[in-house]
Design an enzyme around this catalytic site. Structure first.
Site, PDB file in Angstrom:
ATOM      1  N   PHE A 123       0.858  -1.187   0.000  1.00 36.92           N
ATOM      2  CA  PHE A 123       0.000   0.000   0.000  1.00 36.92           C
ATOM      3  C   PHE A 123       0.892   1.234   0.000  1.00 36.92           C
ATOM      4  O   PHE A 123       1.756   1.382   0.865  1.00 36.92           O
ATOM      5  CB  PHE A 123      -0.900  -0.007   1.240  1.00 36.92           C
ATOM      6  CG  PHE A 123      -1.768   1.208   1.394  1.00 36.92           C
ATOM      7  CD1 PHE A 123      -2.785   1.467   0.492  1.00 36.92           C
ATOM      8  CD2 PHE A 123      -1.570   2.093   2.453  1.00 36.92           C
ATOM      9  CE1 PHE A 123      -3.597   2.590   0.644  1.00 36.92           C
ATOM     10  CE2 PHE A 123      -2.372   3.206   2.604  1.00 36.92           C
ATOM     11  CZ  PHE A 123      -3.391   3.461   1.697  1.00 36.92           C
ATOM     12  N   PRO A 128       7.786  11.465   0.240  1.00 36.82           N
ATOM     13  CA  PRO A 128       8.898  12.113   0.955  1.00 36.82           C
ATOM     14  C   PRO A 128       8.480  13.326   1.782  1.00 36.82           C
ATOM     15  O   PRO A 128       9.033  13.580   2.849  1.00 36.82           O
ATOM     16  CB  PRO A 128       9.848  12.504  -0.180  1.00 36.82           C
ATOM     17  CG  PRO A 128       9.609  11.467  -1.231  1.00 36.82           C
ATOM     18  CD  PRO A 128       8.144  11.168  -1.156  1.00 36.82           C
ATOM     19  N   ALA A 130       5.015  14.039   2.399  1.00 38.25           N
ATOM     20  CA  ALA A 130       3.610  13.892   2.791  1.00 38.25           C
ATOM     21  C   ALA A 130       3.440  12.574   3.527  1.00 38.25           C
ATOM     22  O   ALA A 130       3.360  11.512   2.917  1.00 38.25           O
ATOM     23  CB  ALA A 130       2.701  13.927   1.557  1.00 38.25           C
ATOM     24  N   ILE A 157       7.415   2.181   1.909  1.00 39.03           N
ATOM     25  CA  ILE A 157       6.398   1.231   1.462  1.00 39.03           C
ATOM     26  C   ILE A 157       6.768  -0.172   1.932  1.00 39.03           C
ATOM     27  O   ILE A 157       7.756  -0.759   1.476  1.00 39.03           O
ATOM     28  CB  ILE A 157       6.229   1.260  -0.066  1.00 39.03           C
ATOM     29  CG1 ILE A 157       6.015   2.711  -0.545  1.00 39.03           C
ATOM     30  CG2 ILE A 157       5.081   0.353  -0.479  1.00 39.03           C
ATOM     31  CD1 ILE A 157       4.883   3.446   0.145  1.00 39.03           C
ATOM     32  N   GLY A 241      -8.863  -0.232   9.647  1.00 34.35           N
ATOM     33  CA  GLY A 241      -8.655  -1.655   9.885  1.00 34.35           C
ATOM     34  C   GLY A 241      -7.207  -1.962  10.210  1.00 34.35           C
ATOM     35  O   GLY A 241      -6.905  -2.796  11.072  1.00 34.35           O
ATOM     36  N   GLY A 340      22.218  -6.347  31.857  1.00 28.62           N
ATOM     37  CA  GLY A 340      23.176  -6.215  30.766  1.00 28.62           C
ATOM     38  C   GLY A 340      22.931  -7.202  29.640  1.00 28.62           C
ATOM     39  O   GLY A 340      23.189  -6.899  28.467  1.00 28.62           O
ATOM     40  N   GLU A 363       1.375   3.829  10.088  1.00 27.23           N
ATOM     41  CA  GLU A 363      -0.091   3.817   9.968  1.00 27.23           C
ATOM     42  C   GLU A 363      -0.751   4.828  10.901  1.00 27.23           C
ATOM     43  O   GLU A 363      -1.798   4.567  11.499  1.00 27.23           O
ATOM     44  CB  GLU A 363      -0.648   2.399  10.168  1.00 27.23           C
ATOM     45  CG  GLU A 363      -0.241   1.464   9.039  1.00 27.23           C
ATOM     46  CD  GLU A 363      -1.017   0.164   9.006  1.00 27.23           C
ATOM     47  OE1 GLU A 363      -2.191   0.157   9.405  1.00 27.23           O
ATOM     48  OE2 GLU A 363      -0.439  -0.841   8.569  1.00 27.23           O
ATOM     49  N   GLY A 364      -0.111   5.979  11.003  1.00 26.95           N
ATOM     50  CA  GLY A 364      -0.620   7.066  11.836  1.00 26.95           C
ATOM     51  C   GLY A 364       0.118   7.140  13.146  1.00 26.95           C
ATOM     52  O   GLY A 364      -0.009   6.248  13.990  1.00 26.95           O
ATOM     53  N   THR A 365       0.907   8.189  13.341  1.00 27.48           N
ATOM     54  CA  THR A 365       1.678   8.353  14.568  1.00 27.48           C
ATOM     55  C   THR A 365       0.766   8.473  15.786  1.00 27.48           C
ATOM     56  O   THR A 365      -0.444   8.679  15.661  1.00 27.48           O
ATOM     57  CB  THR A 365       2.537   9.621  14.493  1.00 27.48           C
ATOM     58  OG1 THR A 365       1.652  10.763  14.392  1.00 27.48           O
ATOM     59  CG2 THR A 365       3.472   9.605  13.287  1.00 27.48           C
TER      60      THR A 365
END
Length: 384
Positions: A123, A128, A130, A157, A241, A340, A363-365
């Site tokens: 998808f 760059p 947007a 992608i 979804g 450690g 998929e959206g911050t």
């Protein structure tokens, strides 16, 4: 697990859990090192029906509900987050978008190979310049006879290099803002589409993330998904979804980290006793388990709303926000319990910690989820 699962849902969970632990987990650490795409495992998942779970049986899918799907996805993520993200994008965004918005011809042509995992779906929305603001994208498609000509670059992608087809959003009307965005199904190998830079990532290293470059890429008009101007709607529906899927992935990774921490705490001795006896460790584990369970219930709630045909945008964002933030807290605590050793590649929590970091971003911050949540709450007339 407080959500009331059906016998069928429990059966699916058990089946996928066994497959995941026996097949997926065995190569996860090595793939993290080599960045080898899990093509053969995805093919096996296709044979099990995991690559088209929510697609109707008439199009070669399993016709499963969303709750069953997130149970399966969490089990895959438990063993390998890289494999899970491919499964998630392929199912939640690609297959479902074609199922919901495609013509009958598109469904027959594309869903059969997708659900069999003969091809993997990708998808392409982000560009760059947007990301969180998809209306700002500049990739275009111009009508030319019975084709559209695509030009532009898409970034970050998932499966860009290994996909067989990609759903691409483009501007078909610059002046119409979000209503000027359309979507196309572009098959790999289409002249004018090429794979650009492949990212060298912190986590999810067996899942390729690439640029896709379109240079006078001629796509048949019949490959438009939905109607002209419906691309934004298609993308947002798919992301709703997909956000439930991110919650499922987050829960799978968090559960794996918690289980690893519990196992380590029972084995590791300090000051003459197992560290699992120390109150600080026990309280940390209690907090981890509580957060995972809270996220799981939010995931189930959003998935059940989707299954009932209710509007679930708000619940999907809540589940995604909480679960993705939760997995970062839980993996950090699991690593801390390992001391450690958690900072070395000898223990899997190091990989869990790296894999988890992107869940609050893609998929959206988390910031975008807060915008979605607050917008929904503030415009709800039922609230004071």
């Amino acid at each position: 697990m407080f959500f009331n699962l059906t016998d069928e849902q429990l059966m699916i969970q058990t089946m996928v859990r066994e497959f995941s632990r026996k097949v997926i987990a065995t190569t996860a650490a090595e793939r993290d090192k080599t960045k080898e795409f899990p093509a053969e495992n995805l093919k096996k998942m296709g044979e099990l029906g995991l690559m088209g779970m929510m697609i109707p049986t008439e199009y070669n899918g399993e016709g499963a509900d969303t709750v069953s799907y997130v149970l399966a996805l969490s089990e895959i993520a438990y063993s390998c987050a890289s494999t899970a993200v491919v499964m998630s994008v392929h199912n939640s965004i690609v297959c479902e978008s074609i199922s919901h918005f495609g013509t009958d011809e598109q469904k027959k042509k594309f869903l059969f190979p997708l659900t069999d995992a003969e091809i993997i779906g990708a998808f392409a929305l982000t560009e760059p310049h947007a990301g969180s603001d998809p209306v700002d994208q500049i990739t275009t498609a111009e009508k030319d006879g019975d084709h559209y000509v695509l030009n532009g670059t898409k970034r970050f992608i998932t499966s860009g290099k290994n996909c067989g087809l990609v759903i691409v959003t483009v501007k078909t009307d610059e002046k119409a803002k979000h209503k000027g965005i359309s979507a196309f199904i572009v098959e790999q190998g289409t002249p004018g589409m090429k794979v650009g830079h492949t990212e060298d990532k912190m986590g999810l290293r067996a899942s390729d993330t690439t640029d896709l470059i379109f240079e006078n890429c001629r796509v048949p008009a019949e490959n438009m998904l939905g109607k002209e101007g419906e691309g934004f709607k298609i993308a947002m529906t798919g992301l709703d979804g997909g956000r439930i899927g991110i919650a499922a992935q987050s829960i799978g990774v968090a559960q794996a980290a918690c289980d690893a921490a519990v196992k380590y705490a029972k084995q590791r001795s300090q000051f003459g006793k197992k560290i699992s006896k120390f109150q600080a460790i026990r309280f940390t584990i209690a907090d981890m388990v509580t957060e995972i369970e809270a996220a799981r219930q939010l995931m189930f709630s959003a998935a059940a709303m989707k299954d009932r045909g209710e509007k679930y945008t708000l619940q999907a964002s809540i589940a995604k926000l909480y679960a993705s933030e939760m997995v970062n807290r839980v993996t950090a605590k699991a690593l801390q319990i390992h001391g450690g050793y958690g900072f070395t590649k000898d223990y899997p929590v190091e990989r869990f910690y790296r894999d988890a970091r992107v869940f609050t971003i893609y998929e959206g911050t988390s910031e975008i989820q807060r915008v979605v949540i607050s917008n929904n709450v503030l415009k709800d007339k039922r609230r004071p």
